[in-house]
Scaffold this motif. Sequence first.
Motif, PDB file in Angstrom:
ATOM      1  N   GLN A 172      -0.212  -6.483  -5.342  1.00 36.35           N
ATOM      2  CA  GLN A 172      -0.532  -6.307  -6.774  1.00 36.35           C
ATOM      3  C   GLN A 172       0.299  -5.185  -7.380  1.00 36.35           C
ATOM      4  N   ARG A 173       0.495  -4.105  -6.594  1.00 32.81           N
ATOM      5  CA  ARG A 173       1.299  -2.982  -7.114  1.00 32.81           C
ATOM      6  C   ARG A 173       2.760  -3.399  -7.281  1.00 32.81           C
ATOM      7  N   LEU A 174       3.258  -4.203  -6.346  1.00 37.20           N
ATOM      8  CA  LEU A 174       4.646  -4.668  -6.453  1.00 37.20           C
ATOM      9  C   LEU A 174       4.809  -5.565  -7.688  1.00 37.20           C
ATOM     10  N   PHE A 186      -6.528   3.483  -3.221  1.00 38.29           N
ATOM     11  CA  PHE A 186      -5.985   4.286  -2.118  1.00 38.29           C
ATOM     12  C   PHE A 186      -4.529   4.628  -2.372  1.00 38.29           C
ATOM     13  N   PHE A 187      -4.025   5.600  -1.620  1.00 38.16           N
ATOM     14  CA  PHE A 187      -2.602   5.953  -1.709  1.00 38.16           C
ATOM     15  C   PHE A 187      -2.163   6.634  -0.413  1.00 38.16           C
ATOM     16  N   GLY A 188      -0.835   6.737  -0.274  1.00 37.07           N
ATOM     17  CA  GLY A 188      -0.296   7.407   0.912  1.00 37.07           C
ATOM     18  C   GLY A 188      -0.092   6.476   2.084  1.00 37.07           C
ATOM     19  N   GLU A 189      -0.217   5.157   1.847  1.00 41.05           N
ATOM     20  CA  GLU A 189      -0.064   4.210   2.961  1.00 41.05           C
ATOM     21  C   GLU A 189       1.401   3.943   3.303  1.00 41.05           C
ATOM     22  N   MET A 190       2.313   4.055   2.302  1.00 39.69           N
ATOM     23  CA  MET A 190       3.693   3.599   2.519  1.00 39.69           C
ATOM     24  C   MET A 190       4.398   4.385   3.629  1.00 39.69           C
ATOM     25  N   ALA A 191       4.333   5.712   3.534  1.00 43.41           N
ATOM     26  CA  ALA A 191       5.027   6.538   4.536  1.00 43.41           C
ATOM     27  C   ALA A 191       4.430   6.332   5.933  1.00 43.41           C
ATOM     28  N   LEU A 192       3.150   5.965   5.984  1.00 42.73           N
ATOM     29  CA  LEU A 192       2.523   5.772   7.293  1.00 42.73           C
ATOM     30  C   LEU A 192       2.891   4.415   7.885  1.00 42.73           C
ATOM     31  N   THR A 229       5.509   8.663 -14.333  1.00 45.71           N
ATOM     32  CA  THR A 229       4.212   8.366 -13.729  1.00 45.71           C
ATOM     33  C   THR A 229       4.239   6.934 -13.214  1.00 45.71           C
ATOM     34  N   LEU A 230       3.937   6.759 -11.927  1.00 43.39           N
ATOM     35  CA  LEU A 230       3.937   5.408 -11.358  1.00 43.39           C
ATOM     36  C   LEU A 230       2.553   4.787 -11.434  1.00 43.39           C
ATOM     37  N   ALA A 231       1.535   5.627 -11.294  1.00 45.00           N
ATOM     38  CA  ALA A 231       0.170   5.087 -11.333  1.00 45.00           C
ATOM     39  C   ALA A 231      -0.822   6.228 -11.530  1.00 45.00           C
ATOM     40  N   ILE A 232      -1.979   5.874 -12.101  1.00 42.19           N
ATOM     41  CA  ILE A 232      -3.109   6.796 -12.131  1.00 42.19           C
ATOM     42  C   ILE A 232      -4.225   6.086 -11.367  1.00 42.19           C
ATOM     43  N   LYS A 254      -2.826  11.315 -10.005  1.00 38.73           N
ATOM     44  CA  LYS A 254      -1.587  10.788 -10.593  1.00 38.73           C
ATOM     45  C   LYS A 254      -0.516  10.693  -9.512  1.00 38.73           C
ATOM     46  N   ILE A 255       0.170   9.541  -9.475  1.00 39.76           N
ATOM     47  CA  ILE A 255       1.301   9.320  -8.571  1.00 39.76           C
ATOM     48  C   ILE A 255       2.549   9.352  -9.447  1.00 39.76           C
ATOM     49  N   PHE A 256       3.517  10.215  -9.077  1.00 38.18           N
ATOM     50  CA  PHE A 256       4.681  10.353  -9.965  1.00 38.18           C
ATOM     51  C   PHE A 256       5.935  10.732  -9.181  1.00 38.18           C
ATOM     52  N   ILE A 270      -1.457  17.065  -3.871  1.00 39.03           N
ATOM     53  CA  ILE A 270      -1.948  16.585  -2.564  1.00 39.03           C
ATOM     54  C   ILE A 270      -0.768  16.485  -1.599  1.00 39.03           C
ATOM     55  N   PHE A 271       0.325  15.873  -2.075  1.00 40.72           N
ATOM     56  CA  PHE A 271       1.575  15.945  -1.307  1.00 40.72           C
ATOM     57  C   PHE A 271       2.747  15.754  -2.260  1.00 40.72           C
ATOM     58  N   ASN A 272       3.929  16.167  -1.791  1.00 39.95           N
ATOM     59  CA  ASN A 272       5.144  16.035  -2.596  1.00 39.95           C
ATOM     60  C   ASN A 272       6.033  14.921  -2.075  1.00 39.95           C
ATOM     61  N   PRO A 310       9.931   9.133   4.453  1.00 40.73           N
ATOM     62  CA  PRO A 310       9.209  10.192   3.724  1.00 40.73           C
ATOM     63  C   PRO A 310       8.386   9.625   2.560  1.00 40.73           C
ATOM     64  N   ARG A 311       7.519  10.453   2.010  1.00 33.45           N
ATOM     65  CA  ARG A 311       6.692  10.047   0.864  1.00 33.45           C
ATOM     66  C   ARG A 311       7.575   9.533  -0.274  1.00 33.45           C
ATOM     67  N   SER A 312       7.197   8.400  -0.851  1.00 35.70           N
ATOM     68  CA  SER A 312       8.002   7.792  -1.912  1.00 35.70           C
ATOM     69  C   SER A 312       7.746   8.448  -3.267  1.00 35.70           C
ATOM     70  N   ALA A 313       6.658   9.211  -3.385  1.00 33.89           N
ATOM     71  CA  ALA A 313       6.287   9.817  -4.669  1.00 33.89           C
ATOM     72  C   ALA A 313       5.374  11.009  -4.386  1.00 33.89           C
ATOM     73  N   SER A 314       5.111  11.796  -5.434  1.00 33.32           N
ATOM     74  CA  SER A 314       4.189  12.933  -5.311  1.00 33.32           C
ATOM     75  C   SER A 314       2.817  12.538  -5.831  1.00 33.32           C
TER      76      SER A 314
HETATM   77  P1  CMP Z   1       3.615   7.139   0.160  1.00 38.59           P
HETATM   78  O1  CMP Z   1       5.039   6.745  -0.023  1.00 38.59           O
HETATM   79  O2  CMP Z   1       3.140   7.429   1.524  1.00 38.59           O
HETATM   80  O3  CMP Z   1       3.307   8.389  -0.797  1.00 38.59           O
HETATM   81  C1  CMP Z   1       3.327   8.170  -2.205  1.00 38.59           C
HETATM   82  C2  CMP Z   1       2.316   7.092  -2.498  1.00 38.59           C
HETATM   83  O4  CMP Z   1       2.217   6.721  -3.841  1.00 38.59           O
HETATM   84  C3  CMP Z   1       2.747   5.776  -1.804  1.00 38.59           C
HETATM   85  O5  CMP Z   1       2.660   5.962  -0.414  1.00 38.59           O
HETATM   86  C4  CMP Z   1       1.784   4.818  -2.451  1.00 38.59           C
HETATM   87  O6  CMP Z   1       0.502   4.922  -1.886  1.00 38.59           O
HETATM   88  C5  CMP Z   1       1.736   5.386  -3.874  1.00 38.59           C
HETATM   89  N1  CMP Z   1       2.639   4.635  -4.764  1.00 38.59           N
HETATM   90  C6  CMP Z   1       3.985   4.631  -4.766  1.00 38.59           C
HETATM   91  N2  CMP Z   1       4.452   3.819  -5.737  1.00 38.59           N
HETATM   92  C7  CMP Z   1       3.381   3.302  -6.364  1.00 38.59           C
HETATM   93  C8  CMP Z   1       3.198   2.416  -7.456  1.00 38.59           C
HETATM   94  N3  CMP Z   1       4.238   1.886  -8.103  1.00 38.59           N
HETATM   95  N4  CMP Z   1       1.926   2.100  -7.818  1.00 38.59           N
HETATM   96  C9  CMP Z   1       0.872   2.642  -7.187  1.00 38.59           C
HETATM   97  N5  CMP Z   1       0.980   3.507  -6.156  1.00 38.59           N
HETATM   98  C10 CMP Z   1       2.212   3.820  -5.752  1.00 38.59           C
END
Ligand code: CMP
Length: 225
Positions: free
Chosen positions: A130-132, A78-84, A69-72, A58-60, A39-41, A89-93
């Motif tokens: 919760q993720r933190l 949801f995902f992809g909120e951090m960079a927005l 692997t950081l999460a399934i 899968k987030i990795f 979906i994104f790198n 840049p995206r923290s993970a793929s």
């Molecule tokens: P973003 O950095 O935009 O793109 C990668 C995404 O992966 C990030 O936003 C989060 O939505 C998700 N992500 C990153 N780290 C974790 C984590 N430890 N647990 C769950 N989701 C994560």
Amino acid sequence: MEHLKYLQKVTFFCEMNKSDLRRIVKIGKKQIVLQGRTIFNENTSGERFYIVISGRIKIFTISGEKKKTLAILEKGEFFGEMALLDMEPRSASSIALQDSELIVIKKQDFRKLLAKQPNIAFQIMKTISQRLRQADKEIEALTFGDVIGRLANTLLELAKKYGQNSPEGIKINMPFSHQDIAELIGTGREMVSRVLNRFRRLNCITYSGRLLVLTNRDKLKQWVR
Ligand code: CMP
């Protein structure tokens, strides 16, 4: 609007009221991602926010040859909120583990939504907290724990998320290869195979086809430090 009823039932959306949900569904576009598609790198610029309607994502991260692997993520997550949010840049793929259906929201619409709807912003902050919390636990295990303890803990977590009672014990109802587990706990595949064999000899686990079964959860818990 067919997604509305559905979203109300799942995870963080269940605490949202109908009008918030309607807003999300209205500004989002549906996207189907086929199994195995990226979906994104990591390290690319972030333009969209994603909600999983069905399937598994899968987030990795990758460092050299190693993957972690950081999460399934599953329906309602949801995902992809951090960079927005931090404009980094995206923290993970992210990759689809199965054919998956997503709601996709553009960066500007996502930021407007959060600015206008404190309830939605609050629900998102709650999930990020919760993720933190989960990440802090992992840091602790990686810093102070050993592979056996981490593997025992991961099996117990997988059983919580995917577990189903069966005559032999709690069946983890999703196939995880030794490599998948190695990427979850941050070690090598050979090490995972060795420890799983040990757990099997100790009658803590068994296999039902490709699926892992926890035959003695209490005994496994004793390995968690
Ligand atoms: P973003 O950095 O935009 O793109 C990668 C995404 O992966 C990030 O936003 C989060 O939505 C998700 N992500 C990153 N780290 C974790 C984590 N430890 N647990 C769950 N989701 C994560």
